[in-house]
Design a protein around this motif. Structure first.
Motif, short mmCIF file in Angstrom:
data_model
loop_
_atom_site.label_atom_id
_atom_site.label_comp_id
_atom_site.label_asym_id
_atom_site.label_seq_id
_atom_site.Cartn_x
_atom_site.Cartn_y
_atom_site.Cartn_z
N PRO A 6 0.80 -1.23 0.00
CA PRO A 6 0.00 0.00 0.00
C PRO A 6 0.83 1.28 0.00
CG PRO A 6 0.17 -0.83 2.22
CD PRO A 6 0.95 -1.78 1.35
N TYR A 7 2.12 1.17 -0.34
CA TYR A 7 3.00 2.32 -0.29
C TYR A 7 2.67 3.32 -1.40
CZ TYR A 7 5.53 -1.05 2.53
OH TYR A 7 5.86 -1.98 3.47
N ASP A 8 2.74 4.62 -1.05
CA ASP A 8 2.50 5.60 -2.09
C ASP A 8 3.71 5.66 -3.03
OD1 ASP A 8 4.51 7.51 -1.18
OD2 ASP A 8 3.11 8.10 0.39
N LYS A 9 3.55 6.39 -4.11
CA LYS A 9 4.55 6.40 -5.17
C LYS A 9 5.94 6.78 -4.67
CE LYS A 9 5.46 8.72 -9.59
NZ LYS A 9 4.94 9.71 -10.56
N ASN A 10 6.03 7.86 -3.91
CA ASN A 10 7.34 8.34 -3.45
C ASN A 10 7.95 7.42 -2.40
OD1 ASN A 10 7.23 10.62 -5.12
ND2 ASN A 10 6.16 11.82 -3.58
N GLU A 11 7.14 6.97 -1.44
CA GLU A 11 7.65 6.11 -0.37
C GLU A 11 8.13 4.77 -0.91
OE1 GLU A 11 6.15 3.98 3.78
OE2 GLU A 11 4.85 5.42 2.74
#
Length: 245
Positions: A162-167
């Motif tokens: 579920p990590y966002d794009k940057n993370e």
């Protein structure tokens, strides 16, 4: 039957061309360049030699990518994932040196194929990896990376989370950077990467960067989903070819 290229000039030419295409894949997907080079170059060279040359081509790119994303890094999960990786790298590297070349070639291809299938399925889990999961991923990814220089076993769990794009990108890039540093020290210290590998791979560094620039330009004009799936599908076909040849 395996194709074997002899002589420094043909080897450098082959690596430069493959690196150009690999750089294009890296440019429009953000990953997959080293896996593409491994899938192709194992048709021409022994696995130990291939990994050494890919390391040389990919090293500076790893440094650059780390520099661009270090502000987005979450250090706690990164360290829980990276420390186990660095601890098991020597075992994976031992497998690279000791196993029969044909076995190692097919192991590389199988690792790529399994990673690509997992990514094509597109299943996602809903909560970030806990400490146990991070350590487990770090161990498995470390053995595979140490033995084949394939980072996809670390990439896949992050991309399916579920990590966002940057993370997510920062975790992948930072883990890869630290793993590459560890691998380079190990490979240089054991003599599996030599100055001969560096000299032969030098033209590939330039074409890799050129390919990444072309790929990035193409990505801006096209669908991210289309290009990502096309790159993964290409890797899958190549890995299956290596398994069957």
């Amino acid at each position: 039957m395996d194709v074997v290229v002899t002589g420094a000039e043909p080897e450098a030419w082959v690596i430069a061309v493959v690196a150009l295409v690999a750089g294009m894949i890296r440019g429009f997907t953000g990953f997959g360049g080293p896996a593409f080079m491994l899938a192709i170059l194992t048709l021409f060279f022994p696995p130990v030699s291939v990994v050494a040359k890919v390391l040389v081509v990919d090293f500076l790119t790893s440094v650059y990518l780390f520099k661009t994303c270090w502000r987005d890094i979450r250090w706690k999960p990164l360290l829980w994932m990276t420390i186990p990786t660095l601890l098991v790298l020597p075992f994976g590297h031992w497998l690279l040196v000791e196993l029969d070349p044909s076995v190692m070639k097919r192991a590389m291809a199988g690792a790529i194929a399994l990673s690509c299938v997992a990514m094509l399925i597109g299943w996602r889990y809903k909560t970030p990896m806990n400490i146990v999961a991070l350590v487990a991923v770090g161990v498995v990814a470390g053995v595979v990376f140490g033995g084949a220089y394939i980072a996809l076993f670390a990439v896949v769990p992050v991309l399916l989370g579920p990590y966002d794009k940057n993370e997510g990108r920062a975790l992948i890039v930072a883990w890869s950077f630290l793993a590459v540093i560890g691998f380079a020290l190990l490979s240089g210290g054991t003599g599996t990467t030599t100055w001969s590998d560096v000299n032969v791979a030098l033209p590939g560094i330039a074409t890799y960067w050129l390919g990444a620039w072309i790929g990035s330009a193409g990505f801006r004009q096209s669908s991210e989903k289309l290009f990502r799936r096309a790159a993964i599908a290409t890797l899958l076909v190549l890995s299956l070819g290596n398994l069957l040849l």
